[in-house]
Design a protein around this motif. Structure first.
Motif, PDB file in Angstrom:
ATOM      1  N   HIS A  28       0.846  -1.200   0.000  1.00  0.00           N
ATOM      2  CA  HIS A  28       0.000   0.000   0.000  1.00  0.00           C
ATOM      3  C   HIS A  28       0.888   1.259   0.000  1.00  0.00           C
ATOM      4  O   HIS A  28       0.641   2.200  -0.760  1.00  0.00           O
ATOM      5  CB  HIS A  28      -0.925   0.000   1.227  1.00  0.00           C
ATOM      6  N   LEU A  29       1.893   1.245   0.834  1.00  0.00           N
ATOM      7  CA  LEU A  29       2.817   2.370   0.949  1.00  0.00           C
ATOM      8  C   LEU A  29       3.527   2.632  -0.381  1.00  0.00           C
ATOM      9  O   LEU A  29       3.617   3.776  -0.838  1.00  0.00           O
ATOM     10  CB  LEU A  29       3.822   2.058   2.062  1.00  0.00           C
ATOM     11  N   VAL A  30       4.008   1.578  -1.025  1.00  0.00           N
ATOM     12  CA  VAL A  30       4.697   1.715  -2.310  1.00  0.00           C
ATOM     13  C   VAL A  30       3.747   2.301  -3.358  1.00  0.00           C
ATOM     14  O   VAL A  30       4.112   3.224  -4.094  1.00  0.00           O
ATOM     15  CB  VAL A  30       5.273   0.358  -2.766  1.00  0.00           C
ATOM     16  N   ASP A  31       2.530   1.769  -3.428  1.00  0.00           N
ATOM     17  CA  ASP A  31       1.551   2.283  -4.388  1.00  0.00           C
ATOM     18  C   ASP A  31       1.298   3.776  -4.167  1.00  0.00           C
ATOM     19  O   ASP A  31       1.264   4.565  -5.107  1.00  0.00           O
ATOM     20  CB  ASP A  31       0.222   1.526  -4.295  1.00  0.00           C
ATOM     21  N   TYR A  32       1.134   4.154  -2.907  1.00  0.00           N
ATOM     22  CA  TYR A  32       0.869   5.556  -2.570  1.00  0.00           C
ATOM     23  C   TYR A  32       2.046   6.442  -2.982  1.00  0.00           C
ATOM     24  O   TYR A  32       1.863   7.499  -3.593  1.00  0.00           O
ATOM     25  CB  TYR A  32       0.593   5.687  -1.072  1.00  0.00           C
ATOM     26  N   LEU A  33       3.260   6.015  -2.649  1.00  0.00           N
ATOM     27  CA  LEU A  33       4.448   6.806  -2.988  1.00  0.00           C
ATOM     28  C   LEU A  33       4.623   6.924  -4.502  1.00  0.00           C
ATOM     29  O   LEU A  33       4.958   7.999  -5.012  1.00  0.00           O
ATOM     30  CB  LEU A  33       5.694   6.178  -2.354  1.00  0.00           C
ATOM     31  N   GLU A  34       4.389   5.825  -5.223  1.00  0.00           N
ATOM     32  CA  GLU A  34       4.533   5.855  -6.683  1.00  0.00           C
ATOM     33  C   GLU A  34       3.473   6.749  -7.323  1.00  0.00           C
ATOM     34  O   GLU A  34       3.749   7.422  -8.319  1.00  0.00           O
ATOM     35  CB  GLU A  34       4.488   4.438  -7.256  1.00  0.00           C
ATOM     36  N   TYR A  90       4.644  12.958   4.807  1.00  0.00           N
ATOM     37  CA  TYR A  90       5.746  13.619   5.515  1.00  0.00           C
ATOM     38  C   TYR A  90       7.086  13.287   4.872  1.00  0.00           C
ATOM     39  O   TYR A  90       7.960  14.147   4.738  1.00  0.00           O
ATOM     40  CB  TYR A  90       5.772  13.239   7.001  1.00  0.00           C
ATOM     41  N   VAL A  91       7.255  12.029   4.474  1.00  0.00           N
ATOM     42  CA  VAL A  91       8.506  11.636   3.802  1.00  0.00           C
ATOM     43  C   VAL A  91       8.635  12.404   2.484  1.00  0.00           C
ATOM     44  O   VAL A  91       9.685  12.982   2.194  1.00  0.00           O
ATOM     45  CB  VAL A  91       8.554  10.111   3.576  1.00  0.00           C
ATOM     46  N   LEU A  92       7.570  12.419   1.696  1.00  0.00           N
ATOM     47  CA  LEU A  92       7.603  13.117   0.409  1.00  0.00           C
ATOM     48  C   LEU A  92       7.873  14.613   0.590  1.00  0.00           C
ATOM     49  O   LEU A  92       8.695  15.197  -0.132  1.00  0.00           O
ATOM     50  CB  LEU A  92       6.285  12.912  -0.331  1.00  0.00           C
ATOM     51  N   HIS A 112       2.592   9.394  -6.197  1.00  0.00           N
ATOM     52  CA  HIS A 112       3.105  10.746  -5.967  1.00  0.00           C
ATOM     53  C   HIS A 112       4.502  10.912  -6.576  1.00  0.00           C
ATOM     54  O   HIS A 112       5.323  11.697  -6.083  1.00  0.00           O
ATOM     55  CB  HIS A 112       3.079  11.070  -4.473  1.00  0.00           C
ATOM     56  N   ASN A 113       4.757  10.135  -7.624  1.00  0.00           N
ATOM     57  CA  ASN A 113       5.958  10.275  -8.470  1.00  0.00           C
ATOM     58  C   ASN A 113       7.286   9.941  -7.788  1.00  0.00           C
ATOM     59  O   ASN A 113       8.330  10.450  -8.207  1.00  0.00           O
ATOM     60  CB  ASN A 113       6.021  11.679  -9.078  1.00  0.00           C
ATOM     61  N   ALA A 114       7.258   9.121  -6.771  1.00  0.00           N
ATOM     62  CA  ALA A 114       8.503   8.685  -6.139  1.00  0.00           C
ATOM     63  C   ALA A 114       9.013   7.429  -6.843  1.00  0.00           C
ATOM     64  O   ALA A 114       8.232   6.614  -7.342  1.00  0.00           O
ATOM     65  CB  ALA A 114       8.276   8.397  -4.666  1.00  0.00           C
TER      66      ALA A 114
END
Length: 146
Positions: free
Chosen positions: A20-26, A140-142, A28-30
């Motif tokens: 879930h975390l990976v999907d969310y970050l990706e 927060y990380v982004l 947001h273009n990470a």
């Protein structure tokens, strides 16, 4: 933005959260690398812009056996201000709920990392509110990388 998500999962719960975390970050273009903690080289963490560590708490507050080598290696690593966040699952039925999350947070701070989000502890299986807190940690990380 090059982010590592490293996790350890016994029941599949943390794997579900990590994906879930990976999907969310990706979304947001990470640029995200997903690894099981047993495969993660602690001495390579500073090659990432940010690191997200996800663990479960074993038994009554212990770091999982499969995570112990990675945890021990962190004691000899200089993260050189690498941004990090920690999350993980546990059970509130245990006296020391989520203590492995606390141990990793303290060790990453001691290793000269820069904590950019409050640690997130999830009681057993994640619900909608838990996933919102995971998304907030990711935000927060982004934000720290802009």
């Amino acid at each position: 933005m090059n982010i590592l998500v490293t996790y350890i999962s016994m029941t599949g719960r943390n794997e579900k959260i990590a994906k879930h975390l990976v999907d969310y970050l990706e979304e947001h273009n990470a640029d995200v690398t997903l690894e099981q903690m047993i495969e993660t080289d602690a001495f390579a963490l500073d090659s990432y812009d940010a690191v997200i560590v996800e663990t479960y708490t074993y038994n009554d507050g212990e770091i999982p056996d499969e995570a112990q080598d990675f945890y021990d290696d962190l004691k000899d690593v200089d993260l050189n201000h690498t941004k990090f966040a920690v999350l993980g699952s546990s059970s509130k039925q245990h006296l020391h709920f989520g203590r492995a999350v606390d141990y990793f947070t303290m060790q990453l701070n001691s290793s000269n990392g820069e904590q950019v989000a409050d640690s997130v502890k999830i009681d057993q299986d994640p619900d909608e509110d838990d996933f919102r807190r995971v998304d907030q940690l990711a935000d927060y990380v982004l934000k720290s990388l802009k």
